[in-house]
Structure formats: C-alpha cells, structure tokens
Motif scaffolding. Sequence first.
Motif, PDB file in Angstrom:
ATOM      1  N   ASP A 185       0.869  -0.978  -0.039  1.00 26.78           N
ATOM      2  CA  ASP A 185       0.057   0.100   0.144  1.00 26.78           C
ATOM      3  C   ASP A 185       0.679   1.300   0.117  1.00 26.78           C
ATOM      4  O   ASP A 185       0.320   2.548   0.070  1.00 26.78           O
ATOM      5  N   LEU A 186       2.081   1.098  -0.151  1.00 27.35           N
ATOM      6  CA  LEU A 186       2.908   2.335  -0.205  1.00 27.35           C
ATOM      7  C   LEU A 186       2.786   3.084  -1.279  1.00 27.35           C
ATOM      8  O   LEU A 186       2.923   2.350  -2.616  1.00 27.35           O
ATOM      9  N   ASP A 187       2.837   4.360  -1.617  1.00 22.10           N
ATOM     10  CA  ASP A 187       2.668   5.164  -2.637  1.00 22.10           C
ATOM     11  C   ASP A 187       4.107   5.789  -3.098  1.00 22.10           C
ATOM     12  O   ASP A 187       5.015   5.545  -2.144  1.00 22.10           O
ATOM     13  N   TYR A 188       4.069   6.031  -4.200  1.00 27.09           N
ATOM     14  CA  TYR A 188       5.414   6.374  -4.761  1.00 27.09           C
ATOM     15  C   TYR A 188       6.233   7.217  -3.953  1.00 27.09           C
ATOM     16  O   TYR A 188       7.444   7.425  -4.026  1.00 27.09           O
ATOM     17  N   TYR A 189       5.585   8.286  -3.334  1.00 25.23           N
ATOM     18  CA  TYR A 189       6.282   9.449  -2.330  1.00 25.23           C
ATOM     19  C   TYR A 189       6.595   8.766  -1.094  1.00 25.23           C
ATOM     20  O   TYR A 189       7.145   9.705  -0.396  1.00 25.23           O
ATOM     21  N   HIS A 190       6.287   7.670  -0.773  1.00 27.61           N
ATOM     22  CA  HIS A 190       6.607   7.124   0.557  1.00 27.61           C
ATOM     23  C   HIS A 190       8.187   6.993   0.868  1.00 27.61           C
ATOM     24  O   HIS A 190       8.611   6.298  -0.126  1.00 27.61           O
ATOM     25  N   PRO A 191       8.651   7.312   1.877  1.00 22.50           N
ATOM     26  CA  PRO A 191      10.269   7.275   2.026  1.00 22.50           C
ATOM     27  C   PRO A 191      10.542   5.715   1.800  1.00 22.50           C
ATOM     28  O   PRO A 191      11.614   5.424   1.668  1.00 22.50           O
ATOM     29  N   TRP A 192       9.501   4.721   2.351  1.00 23.78           N
ATOM     30  CA  TRP A 192      10.103   3.367   2.279  1.00 23.78           C
ATOM     31  C   TRP A 192       9.661   2.693   0.831  1.00 23.78           C
ATOM     32  O   TRP A 192       9.532   1.545   0.547  1.00 23.78           O
ATOM     33  N   TYR A 193       9.291   3.311  -0.152  1.00 20.59           N
ATOM     34  CA  TYR A 193       8.680   2.852  -1.355  1.00 20.59           C
ATOM     35  C   TYR A 193       9.656   1.742  -2.165  1.00 20.59           C
ATOM     36  O   TYR A 193       9.451   0.882  -2.550  1.00 20.59           O
ATOM     37  N   THR A 194      11.014   2.189  -2.105  1.00 17.31           N
ATOM     38  CA  THR A 194      12.081   1.550  -2.776  1.00 17.31           C
ATOM     39  C   THR A 194      12.706   0.392  -1.796  1.00 17.31           C
ATOM     40  O   THR A 194      13.174  -0.569  -1.978  1.00 17.31           O
ATOM     41  N   ASP A 195      13.061   0.983  -0.528  1.00 12.18           N
ATOM     42  CA  ASP A 195      13.814   0.235   0.487  1.00 12.18           C
ATOM     43  C   ASP A 195      13.084  -0.830   1.148  1.00 12.18           C
ATOM     44  O   ASP A 195      13.645  -1.746   1.044  1.00 12.18           O
ATOM     45  N   ALA A 196      11.681  -0.848   1.202  1.00 12.86           N
ATOM     46  CA  ALA A 196      10.962  -2.048   1.704  1.00 12.86           C
ATOM     47  C   ALA A 196      10.992  -3.299   0.915  1.00 12.86           C
ATOM     48  O   ALA A 196      11.305  -4.152   1.314  1.00 12.86           O
ATOM     49  N   PRO A 197      10.754  -3.011  -0.518  1.00 14.18           N
ATOM     50  CA  PRO A 197      10.859  -4.053  -1.370  1.00 14.18           C
ATOM     51  C   PRO A 197      12.269  -4.490  -1.432  1.00 14.18           C
ATOM     52  O   PRO A 197      12.587  -5.838  -1.456  1.00 14.18           O
ATOM     53  N   HIS A 198      13.272  -3.819  -1.393  1.00 16.15           N
ATOM     54  CA  HIS A 198      14.798  -4.097  -1.409  1.00 16.15           C
ATOM     55  C   HIS A 198      14.908  -4.980  -0.350  1.00 16.15           C
ATOM     56  O   HIS A 198      15.650  -6.104  -0.498  1.00 16.15           O
ATOM     57  N   TYR A 199      14.504  -4.804   0.786  1.00 17.49           N
ATOM     58  CA  TYR A 199      14.802  -5.266   2.132  1.00 17.49           C
ATOM     59  C   TYR A 199      14.123  -6.708   2.101  1.00 17.49           C
ATOM     60  O   TYR A 199      14.461  -7.740   2.375  1.00 17.49           O
ATOM     61  N   HIS A 200      12.737  -6.690   1.632  1.00 17.91           N
ATOM     62  CA  HIS A 200      11.823  -7.907   1.369  1.00 17.91           C
ATOM     63  C   HIS A 200      12.519  -8.798   0.505  1.00 17.91           C
ATOM     64  O   HIS A 200      12.368 -10.067   0.926  1.00 17.91           O
ATOM     65  N   LYS A 201      13.211  -8.652  -0.608  1.00 19.05           N
ATOM     66  CA  LYS A 201      13.702  -9.171  -1.629  1.00 19.05           C
ATOM     67  C   LYS A 201      15.104  -9.864  -0.918  1.00 19.05           C
ATOM     68  O   LYS A 201      15.223 -11.069  -0.945  1.00 19.05           O
ATOM     69  N   SER A 202      15.574  -9.135  -0.451  1.00 20.82           N
ATOM     70  CA  SER A 202      16.931  -9.701   0.263  1.00 20.82           C
ATOM     71  C   SER A 202      16.651 -10.501   1.384  1.00 20.82           C
ATOM     72  O   SER A 202      17.488 -11.699   1.327  1.00 20.82           O
TER      73      SER A 202
END
Length: 185
Positions: free
Chosen positions: A36-53
């Motif tokens: 549910d994160l939108d493009y402007y959320h500070p975790w928009y790119t970091d959360a998926p990165h950590y999730h995948k890692s």
Amino acid sequence: MLRNNTRGYGWLSIIFHWTSVVIIIGMFTVGWWMVDLDYYHPWYTDAPHYHKSVGLILIALTLVRLLWKLSQPSPHAQGKKWQKKSAKITHIFLYLLIFSLFVSGYLISTADDRGIDVFNWFKFGSLGRLFADQEDFSGMVHEYVAYVLIALSSVHGLAALKHHFIDNDNTLVRMLTTKQQKEQK
C-alpha cells in the motif's frame, strides 16, 4: 546438544525452526504493509529491497535447514496415527509453500530482466521474462500463497499448543529446549 535424536531436537534444528518463524512472520507483515505504499513514501524502494533480500536469505536458510533435516534422525512423533500423518503432510506443505513464495517472488522481481540485489552485497541473477504478464500472475500467486502459509503456520502453532495444554505431551517442549532430551538418556 547440537544434533537431533529420536527423543528430541538439537539446538541447530530449534534455531532453524524459530529463525524461520520470525522471518516468515516478519516478511508477511512487511509484505502486507508495503503493497500500500505510494511512490512518495520514504520506504517505497527500500521496503521491497529488504523484503527481497531477506526472502533470498530465507530460501538459503531453508535449503540448509532441509539438508540438516535429511542428515538427522527425526524425533518420534507423538499422538494418534492420524495426527502423525497430518503433521507430516503439514510439514511438507509448509516447505512447498515457502518454495512457492520464493519462485513467485523471484518471478515478480526479475520479470524486467534485472537481478535482485541482496543487501547490496551481491546480485542474484535474472532469467528475465518467461511468460506474458509474469509479474502480475506471479504477484497474485505470491499474495495467495503467503496467506495460505500464514494460515497453515497458525494451524501448526495451534496444534503444538493443543499438544502441550490438552494432550500434556512434550511436542512443544521439544522445539523449545533440549532439556527433555538430556533428562531421558
């Protein structure tokens, strides 16, 4: 005691089990939150990165865990025949669901032909797009398999509590400590 025997689990099996529990619950929680994160959320790119890692670390842990499990004796199951059979089937399905999550997550993440950066330590390669609508179909599979894994894990946990509080056996205790194992020798 590091190794399993027919009376109980060794510390390594116990650590594998509870580390997997924590990671799976954490991954489910983060996955549920991050969609549910939108493009402007500070975790928009970091959360998926950590999730995948973490997902790739989990699959490596699961592979090592399976190799360890295959090299160790299994403690004797307790309960009625149907309960023992159900437990065996449940464990098989739990592993299949974890591997299904890995495959579907991998297919989501690599459909654009980019590999997966694992904590920026190394890149896990991509097979690219293997079929049409790969990320959408794989995303749907990933979501539903995650729900089934959490549901089945909950049933698994409730069964352990039932063994402990209703059946008064040591099924749960064997996955918490090696103390019972040593006392029975």
